[in-house]
Design an enzyme around this catalytic site. Structure first.
Site, PDB file in Angstrom:
ATOM      1  N   GLU A  97       0.827  -1.196   0.000  1.00 47.70           N
ATOM      2  CA  GLU A  97       0.000   0.000   0.000  1.00 47.70           C
ATOM      3  C   GLU A  97       0.867   1.253   0.000  1.00 47.70           C
ATOM      4  OE1 GLU A  97      -2.879   0.036   3.141  1.00 47.70           O
ATOM      5  OE2 GLU A  97      -3.673  -1.953   2.643  1.00 47.70           O
ATOM      6  N   HIS A 151      -1.863   3.536   8.525  1.00 50.05           N
ATOM      7  CA  HIS A 151      -2.932   2.546   8.359  1.00 50.05           C
ATOM      8  C   HIS A 151      -2.472   1.299   9.106  1.00 50.05           C
ATOM      9  CE1 HIS A 151      -5.405  -0.344   5.613  1.00 50.05           C
ATOM     10  NE2 HIS A 151      -5.977  -0.149   6.779  1.00 50.05           N
TER      11      HIS A 151
END
Length: 578
Positions: A97, A151
């Site tokens: 990511e 995250h």
């Protein structure tokens, strides 16, 4: 001019500058698959334009083309240019990511980027990424801050959140202590138990202020979990940050559950970053600030410019309370005919949701059902209740009009209404209507004020604008001097010539400050006319009002000329009241 006074003036700037609206958003597997869904992209484009800084997580895109493509689409419809910065691809598995920041280039610029080095302990699945921003629009005093994105891996959420204080310390040592930490912390429900919080240093460390608490729901599904958080640190950053909130884009944009989930399974979390000048804590009393500025005025001389005086006052405030966004909008023959156009109604709903108070003129509706219907439709989509108040129908012909105010009932309430009696001279085609509002949300400095609405007859614009000082005097005698006068003054082009302004008392009277000048265009057509105006009066009202601006809803909502004119031939004018 006294040298000391000159130096003081030269170093001061307006403290009640418009805030930066900043968010964190988990884009939920954001990549080319999502960019191939036009409806989802349209919503993302609209969401980005809401913010000054839009931080997006869960970018999963090996080609690394999705984020640049999204920014290109934003710039195709936005009058303000956006740019972006993106992290390295991170993650222990092949499903890597990135973190991305999309920002308005006329407001901020990127000074530094930093990917946290987690080599030694390997705590983070996706190492936090930090960007240092500088404010470049010439407003405010706090120019630098870092934005750290995270995250967290759900199963490791407690350990990762606990380690964020180390990330902050590392960033603070490099770029300064003022910082925001935001993102999907997975900080609730199955991932962080209630007793686990005592293990998390950043939760217990007084250096950190959590703008999003554990009592909100940041998820789209039927769960009730505060996964997404915003945390600030640093004395200035903490002092200048407003409270955080969740942006329910499904309600704002009228989306079904399926349409919402196609965008993300998370809502953005957001807050306003205010940028007042810092002052000596011994000078935070309003009367002392006023006396100081009056003394400076006397030192400079009676010719002191009004805006310089206001600027001096503003520098000695701590105006980081959540402001009211107030608009005035000529909707052009607003009635049932317009309410029968779904596309137009959808735009009007979006526009109402933008404001704390939106004053509408040119309501032509003999049944008097259009405005209540609009407010009902707004309340069907908004989790914040709106209410309205409306004037009598006025006008010399059968084509009578009303003024209406739509307002957020959680923030303000109506104390008084007053329709100006114009019986003696019959100056006004549509008599001005005044509403006295009181702020009830416990924030802000201007707690009571009057809002006077006017829609002048074009051919009588000079005479009607000239008489507005009499209207103000009448309202001020009844309800106090702090007031806003707003609406379609028809104050330009063929209706008010350049030499006519000297005939207009309110233009030359120093009690009045014009937030919208003659150099802007408030019209949708090819004309360039500053018909719509906002004027404030009263010492406190002037002090706590920002400069005004025009809201180009066509650019904000990606409308063509035909779609825009179907809504109105005017743009709203707006300002912040602190």
């Amino acid at each position: 001019m006294n040298l000391l006074v000159f130096i003081m003036l030269a170093t001061l700037s307006v403290a009640h500058a418009a805030p930066l609206l900043i968010c964190a958003f988990n884009g939920y597997i954001f990549g080319q698959a999502k960019m191939d869904k036009p409806d989802a992209v349209d919503i993302l484009v609209e969401m980005v334009q809401r913010y000054d800084i839009f931080m997006i997580q869960e970018i999963r895109d090996s080609a690394q083309t999705a984020l640049p493509e999204l920014v290109d689409k934003v710039n195709e419809v936005s009058s303000v240019r956006y740019d972006f910065v993106v992290s390295e691809r991170t993650g222990r598995t092949s499903s890597k990511e990135q973190y991305g920041y999309i920002y308005k280039t006329n407001k901020v610029k990127v000074l530094s980027e930093y990917q946290y080095k987690d080599d030694q302990n390997d705590i983070f699945e996706r190492e936090p990424f930090s960007v240092q921003f500088e404010r470049i629009d010439g407003q405010g005093n706090q120019k630098l801050f870092s934005y750290i994105s995270i995250h967290a891996k759900p199963d490791d959420a407690v350990a990762e959140i606990d380690a964020l204080d180390d990330v902050y310390d590392d960033v603070a040592a490099k770029y300064g202590e003022d910082a925001l930490i935001g993102g999907d912390f997975n900080a609730d429900c199955n991932y962080v138990c209630k007793t686990c919080w005592q293990q998390i240093d950043m939760w217990n460390d007084p250096r950190f202020t959590w703008l999003i608490g554990s009592d909100v729901d940041t998820t789209v599904s039927s769960t009730d979990c505060a996964y997404d958080r915003l945390v600030v640190a640093g004395d200035s950053m903490t002092r200048n940050s407003g409270s955080g909130s969740v942006f329910r884009f499904d309600l704002a944009y009228g989306l079904s559950y399926e349409e919402t989930k196609a965008v993300s399974d998370h809502y953005p979390v957001e807050f306003n970053l205010y940028l007042p000048l810092e002052i000596d804590s011994n000078r935070n009393d309003f009367e002392q600030r006023q006396n100081l500025c009056l003394s400076l005025s006397l030192a400079i001389g009676k010719s002191m410019n009004r805006w310089v005086f206001v600027t001096l006052l503003a520098t000695f405030s701590e105006a980081h309370a959540y402001p009211l966004l107030i608009g005035a909008f000529n909707v052009q023959i607003f009635g049932q005919s317009k309410m029968n156009k779904p596309d137009v109604v959808n735009i009007l709903i979006k526009m109402v949701l933008r404001y704390d108070i939106l004053m509408i003129q040119e309501i032509r509706d003999s049944t008097q059902t259009a405005l209540p219907e609009l407010v009902d439709k707004v309340n069907q989509l908004s989790w914040i209740r709106y209410n309205f108040v409306v004037s009598k129908r006025s006008g010399r012909t059968s084509s009578k009009e009303q003024y209406g105010y739509i307002y957020r009932s959680s923030r303000i309430r109506v104390i008084n209404e007053y329709q100006y009696p114009d019986t003696d001279n019959d100056v006004f085609e549509r008599e001005p209507y005044s509403v006295q509002f009181e702020r009830i949300d416990g924030q802000g400095y201007q707690t009571k004020f009057n809002y006077i609405a006017i829609h002048t007859k074009p051919d009588d614009a000079v005479a009607e604008i000239d008489a507005l000082d009499d209207v103000y005097d009448d309202v001020a005698a009844k309800y106090g001097e702090d007031a806003l006068i707003g609406g379609d003054f028809n104050a330009d082009c063929n209706y008010v010539c350049k030499t006519c302004w000297q005939q207009i008392d309110m233009w030359t009277d120093p009690r009045f400050t014009w937030l919208i000048g003659s150099d802007v265009d408030t019209t949708v057509s090819s004309t360039d006319c500053a018909y719509d105006r906002l004027v404030v009066a009263g010492f406190s009202m002037t002090y706590y009002s920002s400069l005004g601006s025009v809201f180009r809803f066509d650019l904000a909502y990606g409308l063509n000329s035909y779609e825009t004119k179907a809504v109105s031939d005017h743009y709203p004018v707006e300002f912040y009241l602190y």
